[in-house]
Write a protein that holds these residues in place. Sequence first.
Motif, short mmCIF file in Angstrom:
data_model
loop_
_atom_site.label_atom_id
_atom_site.label_comp_id
_atom_site.label_asym_id
_atom_site.label_seq_id
_atom_site.Cartn_x
_atom_site.Cartn_y
_atom_site.Cartn_z
N ASN A 6 3.11 0.03 -2.93
CA ASN A 6 3.83 -0.41 -4.13
C ASN A 6 4.36 -1.83 -3.89
OD1 ASN A 6 5.15 -0.38 -6.64
ND2 ASN A 6 7.03 0.43 -5.70
N PRO A 8 6.22 -5.25 -3.89
CA PRO A 8 7.42 -5.75 -4.56
C PRO A 8 7.07 -6.97 -5.42
CG PRO A 8 7.78 -5.47 -2.20
CD PRO A 8 6.32 -5.37 -2.44
N PRO A 9 7.98 -7.42 -6.25
CA PRO A 9 7.74 -8.63 -7.07
C PRO A 9 7.43 -9.83 -6.17
CG PRO A 9 9.69 -7.46 -7.86
CD PRO A 9 9.28 -6.78 -6.58
N TRP A 11 4.60 -10.23 -4.53
CA TRP A 11 3.49 -9.91 -3.63
C TRP A 11 2.20 -9.83 -4.44
CZ3 TRP A 11 4.48 -5.95 0.83
CH2 TRP A 11 5.64 -6.34 1.54
N ALA A 33 11.20 -7.83 0.20
CA ALA A 33 11.30 -6.76 -0.80
C ALA A 33 12.76 -6.58 -1.20
CB ALA A 33 10.73 -5.47 -0.22
N PRO A 34 13.04 -6.31 -2.46
CA PRO A 34 14.42 -6.06 -2.89
C PRO A 34 15.02 -4.89 -2.11
CG PRO A 34 12.96 -6.34 -4.79
CD PRO A 34 12.08 -6.23 -3.57
N TRP A 37 13.76 -1.00 -2.07
CA TRP A 37 12.40 -0.91 -2.64
C TRP A 37 11.52 -0.02 -1.77
CZ3 TRP A 37 10.54 -3.01 -7.16
CH2 TRP A 37 9.14 -2.94 -7.36
N GLN A 38 10.79 0.88 -2.41
CA GLN A 38 9.88 1.77 -1.70
C GLN A 38 8.49 1.14 -1.67
OE1 GLN A 38 10.05 5.59 -3.66
NE2 GLN A 38 11.78 6.25 -2.40
N LEU A 39 8.04 0.81 -0.46
CA LEU A 39 6.72 0.22 -0.33
C LEU A 39 5.61 1.22 -0.58
CD1 LEU A 39 7.11 -2.15 2.79
CD2 LEU A 39 6.92 -2.79 0.38
#
Length: 272
Positions: A6, A8-9, A11, A33-34, A37-39
């Motif tokens: 998933n 992050p913004p 990427w 990643a914020p 945030w779940q990668l």
Amino acid sequence: MAYRLNPPPGWPPAPDGFVPPQGWQPDPAWPPAPPGWQLWVQDDTQAGSALPAAPSLAPGVHYYTADRPASGTNGFAIAAFILGLFGGVLLSVIFGIVALNKLRDRPQRGKGLAIAGLCLSGVWVVGIVSLLVVNAVTASQRSATTGQITASGHLSVFSLRAGDCFQNPSGSQPGQGLTQVTAVPCANPHNAQVIAQLPVLGSAYPGQAAFSAQATPGCKTRAAAVVDRSKLTATMNLIFVYPEPQAWTDGHRTISCLIVDSSEDLTSSLLK
């Protein structure tokens, strides 16, 4: 249950079926990643508990790096700071620039140290230039034709010439380690004058006894020949100054014969 990446913004989108290789880390150029945030999230479209093999990426696409990011503090940055702190200006600047270039490509600590080293080097450069300017402004000046002092200022004792007048700090015999005096035109108030200089022969350092053996009779003989005896007073002394071992090593091989006055300033030359 299968999982998918998933991003992050900021990427790039993950290729379908992307599976990270061992040691995978996000590209350091991507934004962090914020928080929270779940990668990896559940992928309801995939069956099975294992992700499929990683597909090949299009030419020019670099979605991951297999190398772990470097850790610790950059050694060039540390060296730049230490050298900048102690005045190693040239090496500090070189190491600082190298460190900043390397830190662009690796997430190490040390950017602040590299910048601090460059700043310290700048301070050293400004200080050195300022000192040179001050020395140039406050240095004594000589006439290009007569060689006499025309403007008061500091002067190395090894740059004194026969006939030079100066203000001796002690008012009598110059102390050990004296390296500079205030040279003045002989018409200005002063308490010391170089009346003669005696060259010292040989390459080995003579020592105090040998200097004294040459200077005592030599300075008296030269004084009798060049000094206006009508200007001498009881408070004046004939002394000599010779180079110390380090000055001798630096190439200073001359004894200076001086007349100093411990009680009052003079306003004319003592020479005939």
